[in-house]
Design a protein around this motif. Structure first.
Motif, short mmCIF file in Angstrom:
data_model
loop_
_atom_site.label_atom_id
_atom_site.label_comp_id
_atom_site.label_asym_id
_atom_site.label_seq_id
_atom_site.Cartn_x
_atom_site.Cartn_y
_atom_site.Cartn_z
N MET A 1 107.48 54.69 4.91
CA MET A 1 107.76 53.41 4.26
C MET A 1 108.70 53.61 3.08
O MET A 1 109.73 52.95 2.98
CB MET A 1 106.45 52.80 3.78
CG MET A 1 106.60 51.43 3.12
SD MET A 1 105.02 50.91 2.47
CE MET A 1 103.98 51.08 3.90
N SER A 2 108.36 54.51 2.19
CA SER A 2 109.25 54.80 1.08
C SER A 2 109.81 56.21 1.27
O SER A 2 109.23 57.03 1.96
CB SER A 2 108.52 54.70 -0.25
OG SER A 2 107.51 55.68 -0.32
N LEU A 108 110.81 44.20 -0.24
CA LEU A 108 109.72 45.03 0.26
C LEU A 108 108.83 44.25 1.23
O LEU A 108 108.36 44.78 2.23
CB LEU A 108 108.89 45.55 -0.92
CG LEU A 108 109.67 46.26 -2.03
CD1 LEU A 108 108.72 46.76 -3.11
CD2 LEU A 108 110.50 47.39 -1.45
N LYS A 109 108.63 42.95 0.92
CA LYS A 109 107.85 42.10 1.81
C LYS A 109 108.55 41.94 3.15
O LYS A 109 107.92 41.99 4.21
CB LYS A 109 107.63 40.74 1.14
CG LYS A 109 106.72 39.81 1.91
CD LYS A 109 106.47 38.53 1.12
CE LYS A 109 105.54 37.59 1.88
NZ LYS A 109 105.29 36.33 1.13
N ARG A 111 110.47 44.05 4.48
CA ARG A 111 110.35 45.34 5.17
C ARG A 111 108.90 45.64 5.55
O ARG A 111 108.60 46.72 6.05
CB ARG A 111 110.90 46.46 4.29
CG ARG A 111 112.43 46.43 4.14
CD ARG A 111 112.89 47.38 3.05
NE ARG A 111 114.34 47.51 2.99
CZ ARG A 111 115.16 46.63 2.44
NH1 ARG A 111 114.65 45.52 1.88
NH2 ARG A 111 116.47 46.83 2.42
N ARG A 112 108.00 44.71 5.30
CA ARG A 112 106.60 44.78 5.69
C ARG A 112 105.85 45.93 5.01
O ARG A 112 105.02 46.61 5.60
CB ARG A 112 106.46 44.89 7.22
CG ARG A 112 107.05 43.69 7.93
CD ARG A 112 106.80 43.72 9.40
NE ARG A 112 107.35 42.52 10.05
CZ ARG A 112 107.23 42.25 11.36
NH1 ARG A 112 106.59 43.09 12.15
NH2 ARG A 112 107.76 41.15 11.86
N TRP A 113 106.18 46.12 3.73
CA TRP A 113 105.35 47.02 2.94
C TRP A 113 103.98 46.37 2.74
O TRP A 113 103.85 45.13 2.76
CB TRP A 113 105.98 47.25 1.58
CG TRP A 113 107.17 48.18 1.56
CD1 TRP A 113 108.13 48.32 2.51
CD2 TRP A 113 107.49 49.09 0.50
NE1 TRP A 113 109.05 49.25 2.11
CE2 TRP A 113 108.69 49.74 0.88
CE3 TRP A 113 106.91 49.41 -0.72
CZ2 TRP A 113 109.30 50.71 0.08
CZ3 TRP A 113 107.52 50.36 -1.52
CH2 TRP A 113 108.70 51.02 -1.11
N SER A 114 102.97 47.18 2.51
CA SER A 114 101.64 46.63 2.23
C SER A 114 101.62 45.99 0.85
O SER A 114 102.44 46.31 0.00
CB SER A 114 100.59 47.75 2.30
OG SER A 114 100.75 48.64 1.21
N ASP A 117 101.28 48.59 -1.91
CA ASP A 117 102.51 49.34 -2.16
C ASP A 117 103.55 48.48 -2.88
O ASP A 117 104.28 48.96 -3.76
CB ASP A 117 103.11 49.86 -0.85
CG ASP A 117 102.34 51.06 -0.30
OD1 ASP A 117 101.66 51.73 -1.09
OD2 ASP A 117 102.43 51.31 0.91
N ILE A 118 103.61 47.19 -2.50
CA ILE A 118 104.54 46.28 -3.18
C ILE A 118 104.16 46.14 -4.65
O ILE A 118 105.02 46.20 -5.54
CB ILE A 118 104.55 44.90 -2.49
CG1 ILE A 118 105.20 45.01 -1.11
CG2 ILE A 118 105.32 43.89 -3.35
CD1 ILE A 118 105.13 43.71 -0.30
N ARG A 121 105.02 49.45 -6.50
CA ARG A 121 106.46 49.63 -6.70
C ARG A 121 107.01 48.60 -7.70
O ARG A 121 107.86 48.92 -8.54
CB ARG A 121 107.19 49.50 -5.36
CG ARG A 121 108.71 49.70 -5.42
CD ARG A 121 109.08 51.07 -5.90
NE ARG A 121 110.52 51.29 -5.84
CZ ARG A 121 111.18 52.20 -6.55
NH1 ARG A 121 110.52 52.99 -7.39
NH2 ARG A 121 112.49 52.34 -6.42
N PRO A 158 113.57 48.94 -2.76
CA PRO A 158 113.37 49.64 -1.48
C PRO A 158 113.86 51.08 -1.47
O PRO A 158 113.89 51.71 -0.42
CB PRO A 158 114.19 48.79 -0.48
CG PRO A 158 114.58 47.55 -1.20
CD PRO A 158 114.64 47.92 -2.64
#
Length: 470
Positions: A1-2, A108-109, A111-114, A117-118, A121, A158
């Motif tokens: 993810m990152s 980030l949303k 990119r479907r980060w949790s 995690d959003i 970050r 990101p």
């Protein structure tokens, strides 16, 4: 993810971008993001094509020809969202009606980060960009500086492999812009993000970048490290974009360029001029006597123009003076730039008391006009050797070269034309690069009204040479 940012390289190879039939970026080649110089500034005036370069790299405008690649992978036709580049525009382009945190986390949303995690970050970036405590504030309630920090944080969120900054500080007032330049430089160093900064502000470019590329009319004029590009612009045009305003001739000898206002060390004895900005000449206890010709007050000291001998230059004074006041000034060598001067030699070839003239075929503005034959002096080549080579290549003749004639004539920004007396000692002139040749005596020369303008300045000296040759 990152992922961690690595020291990758973006390459532009002969990139051309056109709007309709008009090229806005013309054959641009450039590398950005090398490990030893991660930040490059693209410097140039309004309308030079800087922002179009950013849009082409981001995939927002099509490339007419050339190639954009990352570590050898062709990106030219790749959709913008797959390039993994962050972009910050001049106006920020924040999402209205949303909070600071929502703007930073938007990419980030997508990119479907949790959510966790959003949140993590976003908190990191709020702290990094000095926005801690403002996450819940709506973007409409922010100051201009805060809004640009949010835009920068959103682009960095990101962890893009490259950051594109399109004049992000130009809409801010001077004080705020100066503060954000320092902050942005620190953020780029902390995140180790390769970046391309587009700006017309040379101070901003020097403060933020490791390398500077100067662009005009969509073409690259010069690219080098920050220190070298300010010390050694390749031309007057490039120097003007970097804040130099005045240009003076220098006499070069023994590794020193000497002028009316002082001397600057140079690496060799090739011809140069000095480029000056107001900080290049300062009021000093010891120096050259000068007279103030114009002055503008500053909060501390004054900017002025002063006359030293037969030249007028910009200067920085300790205090405001009046026009006509005497003052002592000195050249600050490290704040002056050294510009190369390209020499072109012309041969006054004499045979039997007559002078050889050649008729130009190009460029269109001088086609059909008559001139003394000759050409460019190559690096490391003497004027004498250059003239002999040019006449051998152009006219198939050998000459014995004598003294210079008249004064050098400036042609364009960075060239000067020098006439040398020459005696024909071998061969018969044959035009290969000219449409015609003719031999003229002093009367014929005086009657010629279709001379190349630069050569016309030497008519009195050439007439004297012809009289001596009779």
């Amino acid at each position: 993810m990152s992922r961690e940012v690595t020291s990758d390289v973006l390459s532009l190879d002969a990139v051309t971008v056109s709007y309709g039939d008009t090229p806005v970026v013309d054959g641009l080649s450039l590398q950005i993001g090398s490990p030893d110089a991660p930040v490059t500034a693209l410097l140039g005036p309004s309308g030079s094509g800087k922002s179009t370069v950013i849009k082409a790299i981001a995939g927002l405008v099509p490339v007419r020809s050339g190639r954009i690649s990352w570590e050898g992978t062709d990106l030219t036709s790749m959709p913008p969202h797959r390039r993994d580049f962050g972009v910050v525009f001049q106006d920020g382009q924040l999402l209205p009606g949303r909070t600071v945190a929502a703007n930073i986390g938007y990419g980030l949303k997508v990119r479907r980060w949790s959510k966790s995690d959003i949140a993590r970050r976003t908190a990191e970036l709020l702290e990094l960009t000095d926005l801690a405590g403002l996450g819940d504030r709506r973007v409409e309630e922010l100051s201009g500086g805060q809004a640009q920090r949010v835009a920068l944080a959103r682009a960095l969120a990101p962890r893009p492999r490259l950051l594109l900054l399109d004049e992000p500080l130009s809409a801010l007032d001077r004080e705020l812009r100066d503060r954000l330049i320092v902050d942005t430089a620190e953020i780029l160093r902390t995140t180790r993000t390769p970046a391309l900064l587009v700006t017309h502000d040379h101070t901003e470019a020097a403060a933020l970048a490791d390398r500077v590329a100067v662009i005009a009319d969509g073409a690259l004029l010069q690219e080098d490290s920050v220190d070298r590009i300010w010390q050694s612009p390749v031309s007057e045009r490039a120097a003007r974009f970097m804040g130099y305003t005045d240009f003076i001739d220098a006499e070069v000898g023994h590794g020193v360029a000497r002028t009316t206002i002082g001397s600057v060390p140079v690496g060799d004895d090739l011809p140069v001029r000095l480029a000056l900005r107001p900080e290049s000449v300062e009021e000093a206890a010891e120096g050259r006597a000068a007279t103030v010709t114009a002055v503008t007050g500053l909060p501390v000291g004054a900017r002025a123009r002063v006359r030293v001998g037969d030249i007028e230059v910009p200067a920085t004074l300790v205090e405001r003076r009046g026009v006509g006041d005497p003052v002592t000034v000195a050249l600050v060598a490290e704040r002056a730039a050294v510009l190369p001067v390209r020499e072109v030699v012309a041969g006054a070839v004499i045979r039997d008391g007559r002078l050889l003239m050649a008729q130009r075929t190009y460029p269109p503005e001088v086609a059909g006009l008559w001139e003394l034959p000759g050409g460019k002096v190559h690096d490391g080549e003497s004027r004498v050797d250059a003239l002999r080579r040019e006449l051998r290549e152009e006219l198939s003749i050998e000459v014995r070269v004598g003294d210079s004639i008249g004064e050098p004539v400036p042609i364009g920004e960075d060239r000067r034309l020098i006439a040398l007396a020459a005696e024909l000692v071998g061969g018969e002139p044959s035009p290969s690069e000219h449409s015609a040749l003719r031999w003229v005596d002093a009367a014929d020369l005086a009657a010629l009204d279709d001379l190349v303008p630069a050569d016309a300045t030497w008519v009195p000296a050439l007439a004297a040479l012809l009289r001596q040759a009779r």
